[in-house]
Design a protein around this motif. Structure first.
Motif, PDB file in Angstrom:
ATOM      1  N   LYS A   1     115.160   6.560 -49.787  1.00 41.56           N
ATOM      2  CA  LYS A   1     115.009   5.111 -49.888  1.00 41.56           C
ATOM      3  C   LYS A   1     113.519   4.810 -50.021  1.00 41.56           C
ATOM      4  O   LYS A   1     112.715   5.354 -49.281  1.00 41.56           O
ATOM      5  CB  LYS A   1     115.540   4.424 -48.626  1.00 41.56           C
ATOM      6  CG  LYS A   1     116.993   4.699 -48.350  1.00 41.56           C
ATOM      7  CD  LYS A   1     117.411   4.073 -47.039  1.00 41.56           C
ATOM      8  CE  LYS A   1     118.857   4.429 -46.753  1.00 41.56           C
ATOM      9  NZ  LYS A   1     119.366   3.705 -45.603  1.00 41.56           N
ATOM     10  N   TYR A   2     113.185   3.936 -50.963  1.00 40.60           N
ATOM     11  CA  TYR A   2     111.782   3.542 -51.092  1.00 40.60           C
ATOM     12  C   TYR A   2     111.665   2.201 -51.801  1.00 40.60           C
ATOM     13  O   TYR A   2     112.569   1.766 -52.497  1.00 40.60           O
ATOM     14  CB  TYR A   2     110.960   4.624 -51.800  1.00 40.60           C
ATOM     15  CG  TYR A   2     111.372   4.926 -53.218  1.00 40.60           C
ATOM     16  CD1 TYR A   2     110.731   4.309 -54.287  1.00 40.60           C
ATOM     17  CD2 TYR A   2     112.394   5.831 -53.503  1.00 40.60           C
ATOM     18  CE1 TYR A   2     111.090   4.588 -55.588  1.00 40.60           C
ATOM     19  CE2 TYR A   2     112.758   6.115 -54.799  1.00 40.60           C
ATOM     20  CZ  TYR A   2     112.106   5.493 -55.839  1.00 40.60           C
ATOM     21  OH  TYR A   2     112.468   5.768 -57.131  1.00 40.60           O
ATOM     22  N   ILE A   3     110.512   1.557 -51.579  1.00 38.92           N
ATOM     23  CA  ILE A   3     110.216   0.245 -52.157  1.00 38.92           C
ATOM     24  C   ILE A   3     108.945   0.342 -52.995  1.00 38.92           C
ATOM     25  O   ILE A   3     107.981   0.997 -52.600  1.00 38.92           O
ATOM     26  CB  ILE A   3     109.996  -0.814 -51.048  1.00 38.92           C
ATOM     27  CG1 ILE A   3     111.300  -1.108 -50.333  1.00 38.92           C
ATOM     28  CG2 ILE A   3     109.407  -2.101 -51.614  1.00 38.92           C
ATOM     29  CD1 ILE A   3     111.167  -2.081 -49.190  1.00 38.92           C
ATOM     30  N   VAL A   4     108.972  -0.339 -54.124  1.00 39.42           N
ATOM     31  CA  VAL A   4     107.778  -0.503 -54.956  1.00 39.42           C
ATOM     32  C   VAL A   4     107.635  -2.003 -55.197  1.00 39.42           C
ATOM     33  O   VAL A   4     108.615  -2.679 -55.509  1.00 39.42           O
ATOM     34  CB  VAL A   4     107.928   0.232 -56.306  1.00 39.42           C
ATOM     35  CG1 VAL A   4     106.702   0.003 -57.179  1.00 39.42           C
ATOM     36  CG2 VAL A   4     108.159   1.719 -56.095  1.00 39.42           C
ATOM     37  N   TRP A   5     106.422  -2.521 -55.035  1.00 39.88           N
ATOM     38  CA  TRP A   5     106.196  -3.943 -55.279  1.00 39.88           C
ATOM     39  C   TRP A   5     104.953  -4.115 -56.127  1.00 39.88           C
ATOM     40  O   TRP A   5     104.082  -3.244 -56.150  1.00 39.88           O
ATOM     41  CB  TRP A   5     106.084  -4.723 -53.967  1.00 39.88           C
ATOM     42  CG  TRP A   5     104.853  -4.431 -53.179  1.00 39.88           C
ATOM     43  CD1 TRP A   5     104.640  -3.374 -52.342  1.00 39.88           C
ATOM     44  CD2 TRP A   5     103.649  -5.192 -53.168  1.00 39.88           C
ATOM     45  NE1 TRP A   5     103.388  -3.429 -51.798  1.00 39.88           N
ATOM     46  CE2 TRP A   5     102.753  -4.548 -52.297  1.00 39.88           C
ATOM     47  CE3 TRP A   5     103.243  -6.352 -53.800  1.00 39.88           C
ATOM     48  CZ2 TRP A   5     101.475  -5.022 -52.049  1.00 39.88           C
ATOM     49  CZ3 TRP A   5     101.967  -6.837 -53.550  1.00 39.88           C
ATOM     50  CH2 TRP A   5     101.104  -6.169 -52.677  1.00 39.88           C
ATOM     51  N   ALA A   6     104.910  -5.237 -56.845  1.00 40.51           N
ATOM     52  CA  ALA A   6     103.755  -5.504 -57.700  1.00 40.51           C
ATOM     53  C   ALA A   6     103.674  -6.979 -58.036  1.00 40.51           C
ATOM     54  O   ALA A   6     104.690  -7.663 -58.085  1.00 40.51           O
ATOM     55  CB  ALA A   6     103.853  -4.694 -58.985  1.00 40.51           C
ATOM     56  N   GLU A   7     102.470  -7.428 -58.267  1.00 42.97           N
ATOM     57  CA  GLU A   7     102.253  -8.746 -58.830  1.00 42.97           C
ATOM     58  C   GLU A   7     102.445  -8.594 -60.339  1.00 42.97           C
ATOM     59  O   GLU A   7     101.936  -7.646 -60.927  1.00 42.97           O
ATOM     60  CB  GLU A   7     100.831  -9.256 -58.555  1.00 42.97           C
ATOM     61  CG  GLU A   7     100.437  -9.294 -57.106  1.00 42.97           C
ATOM     62  CD  GLU A   7      99.873  -7.968 -56.591  1.00 42.97           C
ATOM     63  OE1 GLU A   7      99.979  -6.924 -57.265  1.00 42.97           O
ATOM     64  OE2 GLU A   7      99.320  -7.977 -55.491  1.00 42.97           O
ATOM     65  N   ASP A   8     103.199  -9.506 -60.932  1.00 45.76           N
ATOM     66  CA  ASP A   8     103.471  -9.405 -62.367  1.00 45.76           C
ATOM     67  C   ASP A   8     102.732 -10.454 -63.182  1.00 45.76           C
ATOM     68  O   ASP A   8     102.560 -10.294 -64.377  1.00 45.76           O
ATOM     69  CB  ASP A   8     104.970  -9.562 -62.642  1.00 45.76           C
ATOM     70  CG  ASP A   8     105.786  -8.432 -62.038  1.00 45.76           C
ATOM     71  OD1 ASP A   8     105.264  -7.321 -61.876  1.00 45.76           O
ATOM     72  OD2 ASP A   8     106.958  -8.677 -61.728  1.00 45.76           O
ATOM     73  N   GLY A   9     102.369 -11.547 -62.541  1.00 41.46           N
ATOM     74  CA  GLY A   9     101.711 -12.618 -63.285  1.00 41.46           C
ATOM     75  C   GLY A   9     101.764 -13.908 -62.510  1.00 41.46           C
ATOM     76  O   GLY A   9     101.847 -13.928 -61.288  1.00 41.46           O
ATOM     77  N   GLU A  10     101.769 -14.977 -63.250  1.00 43.57           N
ATOM     78  CA  GLU A  10     101.761 -16.310 -62.655  1.00 43.57           C
ATOM     79  C   GLU A  10     103.153 -16.920 -62.721  1.00 43.57           C
ATOM     80  O   GLU A  10     103.814 -16.884 -63.751  1.00 43.57           O
ATOM     81  CB  GLU A  10     100.773 -17.197 -63.415  1.00 43.57           C
ATOM     82  CG  GLU A  10     100.647 -18.585 -62.847  1.00 43.57           C
ATOM     83  CD  GLU A  10      99.611 -19.404 -63.581  1.00 43.57           C
ATOM     84  OE1 GLU A  10      99.757 -20.633 -63.598  1.00 43.57           O
ATOM     85  OE2 GLU A  10      98.664 -18.830 -64.146  1.00 43.57           O
ATOM     86  N   GLY A  11     103.590 -17.441 -61.612  1.00 46.21           N
ATOM     87  CA  GLY A  11     104.871 -18.137 -61.569  1.00 46.21           C
ATOM     88  C   GLY A  11     104.664 -19.605 -61.842  1.00 46.21           C
ATOM     89  O   GLY A  11     103.780 -20.000 -62.612  1.00 46.21           O
ATOM     90  N   THR A  12     105.414 -20.426 -61.182  1.00 45.96           N
ATOM     91  CA  THR A  12     105.279 -21.867 -61.308  1.00 45.96           C
ATOM     92  C   THR A  12     103.892 -22.272 -60.825  1.00 45.96           C
ATOM     93  O   THR A  12     103.450 -21.829 -59.775  1.00 45.96           O
ATOM     94  CB  THR A  12     106.352 -22.561 -60.454  1.00 45.96           C
ATOM     95  OG1 THR A  12     107.624 -22.053 -60.839  1.00 45.96           O
ATOM     96  CG2 THR A  12     106.315 -24.062 -60.639  1.00 45.96           C
ATOM     97  N   SER A  13     103.199 -23.070 -61.584  1.00 49.11           N
ATOM     98  CA  SER A  13     101.883 -23.520 -61.147  1.00 49.11           C
ATOM     99  C   SER A  13     101.934 -25.005 -60.829  1.00 49.11           C
ATOM    100  O   SER A  13     102.763 -25.735 -61.357  1.00 49.11           O
ATOM    101  CB  SER A  13     100.808 -23.238 -62.205  1.00 49.11           C
ATOM    102  OG  SER A  13     101.102 -23.911 -63.397  1.00 49.11           O
ATOM    103  N   GLY A  14     101.052 -25.422 -59.952  1.00 49.53           N
ATOM    104  CA  GLY A  14     100.975 -26.825 -59.571  1.00 49.53           C
ATOM    105  C   GLY A  14      99.629 -27.401 -59.965  1.00 49.53           C
ATOM    106  O   GLY A  14      98.652 -26.677 -60.106  1.00 49.53           O
ATOM    107  N   HIS A  15      99.593 -28.700 -60.139  1.00 50.14           N
ATOM    108  CA  HIS A  15      98.343 -29.381 -60.469  1.00 50.14           C
ATOM    109  C   HIS A  15      98.195 -30.591 -59.545  1.00 50.14           C
ATOM    110  O   HIS A  15      99.121 -31.380 -59.408  1.00 50.14           O
ATOM    111  CB  HIS A  15      98.348 -29.840 -61.926  1.00 50.14           C
ATOM    112  CG  HIS A  15      98.372 -28.714 -62.904  1.00 50.14           C
ATOM    113  ND1 HIS A  15      99.528 -28.040 -63.238  1.00 50.14           N
ATOM    114  CD2 HIS A  15      97.378 -28.118 -63.594  1.00 50.14           C
ATOM    115  CE1 HIS A  15      99.246 -27.094 -64.107  1.00 50.14           C
ATOM    116  NE2 HIS A  15      97.945 -27.118 -64.349  1.00 50.14           N
ATOM    117  N   ALA A  16      97.028 -30.688 -58.918  1.00 49.88           N
ATOM    118  CA  ALA A  16      96.735 -31.824 -58.043  1.00 49.88           C
ATOM    119  C   ALA A  16      95.224 -32.004 -57.975  1.00 49.88           C
ATOM    120  O   ALA A  16      94.470 -31.030 -58.009  1.00 49.88           O
ATOM    121  CB  ALA A  16      97.304 -31.595 -56.652  1.00 49.88           C
ATOM    122  N   ASP A  17      94.791 -33.236 -57.865  1.00 50.61           N
ATOM    123  CA  ASP A  17      93.358 -33.542 -57.765  1.00 50.61           C
ATOM    124  C   ASP A  17      92.560 -32.866 -58.878  1.00 50.61           C
ATOM    125  O   ASP A  17      91.486 -32.314 -58.651  1.00 50.61           O
ATOM    126  CB  ASP A  17      92.812 -33.130 -56.396  1.00 50.61           C
ATOM    127  CG  ASP A  17      93.458 -33.902 -55.269  1.00 50.61           C
ATOM    128  OD1 ASP A  17      93.787 -35.089 -55.467  1.00 50.61           O
ATOM    129  OD2 ASP A  17      93.641 -33.311 -54.190  1.00 50.61           O
TER     130      ASP A  17
END
Length: 86
Positions: A11-27
């Motif tokens: 059993k093993y886990i691999v994780w990674a950042e893939d990119g940008e998800g939902t982005s928000g805009h404020a100020d």
């Protein structure tokens, strides 16, 4: 492990950042939301670790969805993949 499996056990886990998800805009600024995957490999059918992984997402307030569950014929692994955003 991060990005690749350093030790492939039963059993093993691999994780990674893939990119940008939902982005928000404020100020007049953009809030960048990282998105990535967690891949869990196990040979155990109905592995209780699957539920524990999802509970960990919830405990840490991480938005997630299960993206796929596949059987890997070459290795005999059941491969779970979640997509997450924080």
């Amino acid at each position: 492990s991060h990005f690749e499996a350093t030790e492939k056990k039963d059993k093993y886990i691999v994780w990674a950042e893939d990119g940008e998800g939902t982005s928000g805009h404020a100020d007049n600024k953009k809030e960048q939301i990282p998105q990535g995957t967690v891949d869990y490999f196990t040979k155990e059918d109905a592995d209780p670790a699957v539920e524990r992984i999802q509970e960990a997402f919830e405990d840490y307030g991480i938005s997630y969805k299960i993206n796929s569950v596949q059987y890997e014929e070459e290795t005999g692994d059941i491969h779970y993949e979640w997509v997450w955003e924080v």
